[in-house]
Design a protein around this motif. Structure first.
Motif, PDB file in Angstrom:
ATOM      1  N   PRO A 255       0.840  -1.199   0.000  1.00 15.70           N
ATOM      2  CA  PRO A 255       0.000   0.000   0.000  1.00 15.70           C
ATOM      3  C   PRO A 255       0.874   1.247   0.000  1.00 15.70           C
ATOM      4  O   PRO A 255       1.848   1.322   0.761  1.00 15.70           O
TER       5      PRO A 255
ATOM      6  N   LYS B 239       0.997   2.374  -6.986  1.00 18.42           N
ATOM      7  CA  LYS B 239       0.295   1.568  -8.000  1.00 18.42           C
ATOM      8  C   LYS B 239      -0.774   2.395  -8.724  1.00 18.42           C
ATOM      9  O   LYS B 239      -0.813   2.423  -9.953  1.00 18.42           O
TER      10      LYS B 239
ATOM     11  N   THR C 135      -9.212  -3.032  -7.937  1.00 12.24           N
ATOM     12  CA  THR C 135     -10.213  -3.633  -7.045  1.00 12.24           C
ATOM     13  C   THR C 135     -10.477  -2.729  -5.844  1.00 12.24           C
ATOM     14  O   THR C 135     -11.597  -2.681  -5.347  1.00 12.24           O
TER      15      THR C 135
ATOM     16  N   ARG D 231     -14.415   0.546  -3.099  1.00 12.87           N
ATOM     17  CA  ARG D 231     -14.826   1.841  -2.518  1.00 12.87           C
ATOM     18  C   ARG D 231     -16.109   2.354  -3.177  1.00 12.87           C
ATOM     19  O   ARG D 231     -16.937   2.955  -2.503  1.00 12.87           O
TER      20      ARG D 231
ATOM     21  N   MET E 238     -12.213  -3.642   5.075  1.00 10.44           N
ATOM     22  CA  MET E 238     -11.400  -2.499   4.648  1.00 10.44           C
ATOM     23  C   MET E 238     -11.142  -1.529   5.796  1.00 10.44           C
ATOM     24  O   MET E 238     -10.033  -1.022   5.954  1.00 10.44           O
TER      25      MET E 238
ATOM     26  N   ALA F 131      -7.867  -5.072   6.786  1.00  5.50           N
ATOM     27  CA  ALA F 131      -7.744  -6.483   6.407  1.00  5.50           C
ATOM     28  C   ALA F 131      -8.158  -6.643   4.949  1.00  5.50           C
ATOM     29  O   ALA F 131      -8.863  -5.789   4.398  1.00  5.50           O
TER      30      ALA F 131
ATOM     31  N   VAL G   1     -10.316  -8.099   1.926  1.00  5.64           N
ATOM     32  CA  VAL G   1     -11.688  -8.553   1.703  1.00  5.64           C
ATOM     33  C   VAL G   1     -11.593 -10.027   1.276  1.00  5.64           C
ATOM     34  O   VAL G   1     -10.638 -10.406   0.580  1.00  5.64           O
TER      35      VAL G   1
ATOM     36  N   GLY H  41      -3.668  -3.676  -7.760  1.00  8.63           N
ATOM     37  CA  GLY H  41      -4.126  -4.161  -6.448  1.00  8.63           C
ATOM     38  C   GLY H  41      -4.878  -5.479  -6.508  1.00  8.63           C
ATOM     39  O   GLY H  41      -5.524  -5.869  -5.543  1.00  8.63           O
TER      40      GLY H  41
ATOM     41  N   ARG I  40      -4.177 -10.248  -4.821  1.00  9.80           N
ATOM     42  CA  ARG I  40      -3.528  -9.879  -3.569  1.00  9.80           C
ATOM     43  C   ARG I  40      -3.279 -11.094  -2.684  1.00  9.80           C
ATOM     44  O   ARG I  40      -2.752 -10.936  -1.575  1.00  9.80           O
TER      45      ARG I  40
ATOM     46  N   GLN J 162      -6.269 -15.754  -5.114  1.00 10.92           N
ATOM     47  CA  GLN J 162      -6.766 -14.855  -6.168  1.00 10.92           C
ATOM     48  C   GLN J 162      -5.977 -15.047  -7.458  1.00 10.92           C
ATOM     49  O   GLN J 162      -6.537 -15.033  -8.560  1.00 10.92           O
TER      50      GLN J 162
ATOM     51  N   ARG K 131      -1.575  11.155   1.458  1.00 15.05           N
ATOM     52  CA  ARG K 131      -2.363  10.940   0.225  1.00 15.05           C
ATOM     53  C   ARG K 131      -3.714  11.656   0.306  1.00 15.05           C
ATOM     54  O   ARG K 131      -4.404  11.597   1.315  1.00 15.05           O
TER      55      ARG K 131
ATOM     56  N   ARG L 224      -8.821   8.994   2.246  1.00 16.54           N
ATOM     57  CA  ARG L 224      -9.437   7.682   2.407  1.00 16.54           C
ATOM     58  C   ARG L 224      -9.583   7.329   3.882  1.00 16.54           C
ATOM     59  O   ARG L 224      -8.700   7.589   4.684  1.00 16.54           O
TER      60      ARG L 224
ATOM     61  N   ARG M  33      -2.537  -2.824   7.271  1.00 16.56           N
ATOM     62  CA  ARG M  33      -2.478  -3.100   5.832  1.00 16.56           C
ATOM     63  C   ARG M  33      -1.087  -3.589   5.434  1.00 16.56           C
ATOM     64  O   ARG M  33      -0.946  -4.444   4.554  1.00 16.56           O
TER      65      ARG M  33
HETATM   66  P1  ADP Z   1      -3.692   0.568  -1.648  1.00 19.24           P
HETATM   67  O1  ADP Z   1      -3.807   1.462  -2.856  1.00 19.24           O
HETATM   68  O2  ADP Z   1      -3.371   1.328  -0.432  1.00 19.24           O
HETATM   69  O3  ADP Z   1      -2.816  -0.605  -1.911  1.00 19.24           O
HETATM   70  P2  ADP Z   1      -6.314  -0.422  -2.367  1.00 19.24           P
HETATM   71  O4  ADP Z   1      -7.101   0.755  -2.773  1.00 19.24           O
HETATM   72  O5  ADP Z   1      -5.774  -1.296  -3.444  1.00 19.24           O
HETATM   73  O6  ADP Z   1      -5.161   0.025  -1.379  1.00 19.24           O
HETATM   74  O7  ADP Z   1      -7.172  -1.337  -1.394  1.00 19.24           O
HETATM   75  C1  ADP Z   1      -7.815  -0.792  -0.267  1.00 19.24           C
HETATM   76  C2  ADP Z   1      -8.453  -1.926   0.547  1.00 19.24           C
HETATM   77  O8  ADP Z   1      -9.416  -2.598  -0.278  1.00 19.24           O
HETATM   78  C3  ADP Z   1      -7.488  -3.007   0.997  1.00 19.24           C
HETATM   79  O9  ADP Z   1      -6.873  -2.700   2.235  1.00 19.24           O
HETATM   80  C4  ADP Z   1      -8.427  -4.213   1.121  1.00 19.24           C
HETATM   81  O10 ADP Z   1      -9.202  -4.147   2.310  1.00 19.24           O
HETATM   82  C5  ADP Z   1      -9.371  -4.008  -0.047  1.00 19.24           C
HETATM   83  N1  ADP Z   1      -8.903  -4.664  -1.281  1.00 19.24           N
HETATM   84  C6  ADP Z   1      -8.548  -4.057  -2.456  1.00 19.24           C
HETATM   85  N2  ADP Z   1      -8.194  -4.975  -3.364  1.00 19.24           N
HETATM   86  C7  ADP Z   1      -8.315  -6.187  -2.769  1.00 19.24           C
HETATM   87  C8  ADP Z   1      -8.073  -7.536  -3.189  1.00 19.24           C
HETATM   88  N3  ADP Z   1      -7.612  -7.820  -4.420  1.00 19.24           N
HETATM   89  N4  ADP Z   1      -8.303  -8.511  -2.277  1.00 19.24           N
HETATM   90  C9  ADP Z   1      -8.749  -8.263  -1.051  1.00 19.24           C
HETATM   91  N5  ADP Z   1      -8.990  -7.031  -0.585  1.00 19.24           N
HETATM   92  C10 ADP Z   1      -8.772  -5.991  -1.439  1.00 19.24           C
END
Ligand code: ADP
Ligand code: ADP
Length: 210
Positions: free
Chosen positions: A9, A13, A31, A36, A53, A57, A59, A85, A88, A92, A127, A153, A164
């Motif tokens: 995180p 990305k 994702t 969101r 989220m 943790a 999802v 993202g 993860r 997956q 951010r 966020r 995270r």
């Molecule tokens: P970052 O940009 O900080 O890496 P993201 O926007 O990609 O964060 O993701 C925010 C949150 O959404 C994650 O902390 C998680 O809870 C959830 N999330 C996003 N993508 C996934 C995924 N592929 N699998 C599981 N949870 C996800």
């Protein structure tokens, strides 16, 4: 071009994805952004995802995998995509492999954006996102224009960020050996100014780098 961007995180990305999709004319599939949106609309999926989220943790895999499979059916994904993202977890990644195999498609590359943990907390806490355009800014490293309406966020608070990072190291980092074993992983140093990182990334995915 079928690409995946992985990284902790705050690695950059989302920022880099927006530039790369523009250059290659492919859709960005984030994702995090999709979840969101569900959360903001209050869908059943969004309400379930929010429980995870909000505490940093991941999802559950089945929720995310189902959402991505639906997304890949849309026309614009036919000629390529850039995942930001996702995947993860190894589960997956395996589900994605199965879906792509069914469609007769192959990944072109997986790019890991590398940034040390010490730098990530500062990146994430600074951010801000433009509410209207979705553009990602940083109060210090990529300052927003005056007058922009900015949002932070809900999960970009220091306590949640730490969770995270733990989730990243435990559940997402195993994707590095997973894709390395297939010979499609490319590492990009994510430290430096935005344009410098973009140049490294484009070089890493351009055909001659293979
Ligand atoms: P970052 O940009 O900080 O890496 P993201 O926007 O990609 O964060 O993701 C925010 C949150 O959404 C994650 O902390 C998680 O809870 C959830 N999330 C996003 N993508 C996934 C995924 N592929 N699998 C599981 N949870 C996800
Ligand atoms: P991710 O999607 O991996 O969580 P973002 O693209 O949202 O990461 O970037 C996280 C934060 O770091 C944002 O505030 C962004 O403006 C900032 N950022 C992105 N790339 C860099 C960079 N190369 N140097 C400094 N800050 C950066």
């Amino acid at each position: 071009m079928r690409l995946i961007l992985i990284g902790p995180p705050g690695a950059g990305k989302g920022t880099q994805a927006k530039v790369v999709v523009e250059q290659f004319g492919i859709p960005q599939i984030s994702t995090g952004d999709m979840l969101r949106e569900h959360k903001a609309k209050g869908t059943a999926l969004g309400t379930k995802a929010a429980e995870y989220m909000n505490r940093g943790a991941l999802v559950p895999d089945e929720v995310v995998i189902g959402m991505v499979e639906e997304r890949l059916k849309l026309d614009d994904a036919r000629n390529g995509f850039l995942f930001d993202g996702f995947p993860r977890t190894v589960a997956q990644a395996e589900a994605l492999d199965a879906t792509l195999a069914r469609l007769g498609l192959e990944l072109d590359g997986v790019v890991l954006i590398e940034v040390a943990d010490e730098l990530l907390v500062e990146r994430i806490c600074g951010r801000r996102t433009d509410k209207a355009t979705g553009q990602i800014y940083h109060l210090k490293y990529n300052p927003p224009p005056p007058g922009a309406e900015l949002v932070q966020r809900a999960d970009d608070k220091e306590e949640v960020v730490k969770e995270r990072l733990v989730a990243y190291h435990a559940q997402t980092a195993p994707l590095v050996p997973y894709y390395e074993a297939r010979g499609i992983l490319r590492r990009v140093d994510g430290v430096g100014d935005l344009a410098q990182v973009t140049a490294r990334l484009v070089a890493a995915v351009s055909p001659k780098a293979k």
